[in-house]
Design an enzyme around this catalytic site. Sequence first.
Site, mmCIF file in Angstrom:
data_model
loop_
_atom_site.group_PDB
_atom_site.id
_atom_site.type_symbol
_atom_site.label_atom_id
_atom_site.label_comp_id
_atom_site.label_asym_id
_atom_site.label_seq_id
_atom_site.Cartn_x
_atom_site.Cartn_y
_atom_site.Cartn_z
ATOM 1 N N ASP A 142 80.120 -35.081 -64.673
ATOM 2 C CA ASP A 142 79.537 -34.594 -65.920
ATOM 3 C C ASP A 142 79.726 -33.074 -65.980
ATOM 4 O OD1 ASP A 142 77.895 -33.768 -67.983
ATOM 5 O OD2 ASP A 142 76.375 -35.297 -67.569
ATOM 6 N N GLU A 197 84.150 -39.918 -52.249
ATOM 7 C CA GLU A 197 84.271 -39.740 -53.700
ATOM 8 C C GLU A 197 82.859 -39.494 -54.220
ATOM 9 O OE1 GLU A 197 85.406 -43.092 -56.172
ATOM 10 O OE2 GLU A 197 85.600 -41.787 -57.932
ATOM 11 N N ASP A 208 88.412 -34.691 -67.389
ATOM 12 C CA ASP A 208 88.895 -34.614 -68.769
ATOM 13 C C ASP A 208 88.444 -33.297 -69.402
ATOM 14 O OD1 ASP A 208 86.221 -35.824 -68.420
ATOM 15 O OD2 ASP A 208 86.148 -35.519 -70.595
ATOM 16 N N THR A 225 90.542 -43.723 -62.216
ATOM 17 C CA THR A 225 89.142 -44.122 -62.247
ATOM 18 C C THR A 225 88.866 -44.815 -63.584
ATOM 19 O OG1 THR A 225 88.083 -42.250 -63.359
ATOM 20 C CG2 THR A 225 88.630 -41.947 -61.025
ATOM 21 N N TYR A 248 86.601 -43.995 -65.884
ATOM 22 C CA TYR A 248 86.530 -43.016 -66.982
ATOM 23 C C TYR A 248 87.903 -42.431 -67.288
ATOM 24 C CZ TYR A 248 81.533 -42.872 -67.825
ATOM 25 O OH TYR A 248 80.257 -43.189 -68.214
HETATM 26 C C1 LIG Z 1 81.071 -39.756 -65.815
HETATM 27 S S1 LIG Z 1 80.677 -40.787 -64.485
HETATM 28 C C2 LIG Z 1 82.239 -40.884 -63.620
HETATM 29 C C3 LIG Z 1 82.308 -42.092 -62.733
HETATM 30 C C4 LIG Z 1 83.627 -42.280 -61.988
HETATM 31 N N1 LIG Z 1 83.899 -41.179 -61.093
HETATM 32 C C5 LIG Z 1 84.755 -42.435 -62.956
HETATM 33 O O1 LIG Z 1 85.564 -41.500 -63.083
HETATM 34 O O2 LIG Z 1 84.870 -43.499 -63.574
HETATM 35 C C6 LIG Z 1 79.742 -39.713 -63.425
HETATM 36 C C7 LIG Z 1 79.034 -40.446 -62.303
HETATM 37 O O3 LIG Z 1 78.436 -39.475 -61.482
HETATM 38 C C8 LIG Z 1 77.130 -39.928 -61.102
HETATM 39 N N2 LIG Z 1 76.329 -38.726 -60.847
HETATM 40 C C9 LIG Z 1 76.179 -37.651 -61.658
HETATM 41 N N3 LIG Z 1 75.406 -36.721 -61.073
HETATM 42 C C10 LIG Z 1 75.057 -37.239 -59.858
HETATM 43 C C11 LIG Z 1 74.271 -36.740 -58.784
HETATM 44 N N4 LIG Z 1 73.708 -35.534 -58.828
HETATM 45 N N5 LIG Z 1 74.125 -37.515 -57.692
HETATM 46 C C12 LIG Z 1 74.713 -38.749 -57.627
HETATM 47 N N6 LIG Z 1 75.469 -39.257 -58.620
HETATM 48 C C13 LIG Z 1 75.638 -38.514 -59.719
HETATM 49 C C14 LIG Z 1 76.646 -40.737 -62.277
HETATM 50 O O4 LIG Z 1 75.647 -41.673 -61.878
HETATM 51 C C15 LIG Z 1 77.932 -41.381 -62.763
HETATM 52 O O5 LIG Z 1 78.131 -42.662 -62.195
#
Ligand SMILES: C[S@@+](CC[C@H](N)C(=O)[O-])C[C@H]1O[C@@H](n2cnc3c(N)ncnc32)[C@H](O)[C@@H]1O
Length: 231
Positions: free
Chosen positions: A124, A50, A160, A206, A208
């Site tokens: 993101d 994941e 989303d 998840t 989020y």
């Molecule tokens: C919006 S959160 C979603 C977290 C989880 N998947 C959820 O749905 O609850 C995005 C996650 O991706 C991680 N993330 C974003 N870009 C990343 C990267 N280039 N390398 C590692 N982690 C990354 C962030 O630290 C964050 O925890």
Amino acid sequence: MAKNKLAHFAELKEFPHVFEPSVFEGVENKSSLPGTWNSFFENKNPITLELGCGKGEYTVGMAEMYPDRNFIGVDIKGARMWRGAKTVDVEGIGNAAFLRTRIEFTSSFFAKDEVDELWLTFSDPQMKDGREKHRLSHPRFLAIYRKFVIPGAWIHMKTDSRFLADYTLEVLKEEGILPDLVVHDLYGEDWNRLSDADKKHMELKTFYEQKFLDKGVQINYIRFQLNESKQ
Ligand SMILES: C[S@@+](CC[C@H](N)C(=O)[O-])C[C@H]1O[C@@H](n2cnc3c(N)ncnc32)[C@H](O)[C@@H]1O
């Protein structure tokens, strides 16, 4: 830094199922991890990653739902990852682990064909101009994934963001990949397009995802298989 956060970082270092390689290992491809994951899990079961696992509840949930597979949550943020890592510790879950690194470096930590499946969960969308290269479905990332997934590996994206979903579909078209399933309202009007196995899987949410669902936001789901690189 909050006292709790420091304690959590210290605990992460002690967990045998949490791997925190240095940036050097990622950048210079100097890690000893590639090819070792099945030895760590002490079985030959397929491995799912994941990517961007956040608090890791999805990784943990999948590990509980599919005991015959192994799951590794990847994220750069240790404070979030601690939550899932702690659950794995307390509940003694043997088929889940966490890798703290940038997703850009994942190919430094897995050998060719070592990974069977990927989930991209609520990444993101990086909507600003010039941020395309940071979207986890950008061709640059697909090229990274190809280095360590088996041929025909399933890639799942849940988001989303209709923007990210549409962008991903454009990339797949450019790459000559026909997605297996595309839905824009997973839990609404598209629900009955899922198989019974898919429906069972989608019981897992998840962190989020649950927040978006509570606000009535529609969830996009795209499933595809990586092809050979065009280059
Ligand atoms: C919006 S959160 C979603 C977290 C989880 N998947 C959820 O749905 O609850 C995005 C996650 O991706 C991680 N993330 C974003 N870009 C990343 C990267 N280039 N390398 C590692 N982690 C990354 C962030 O630290 C964050 O925890």
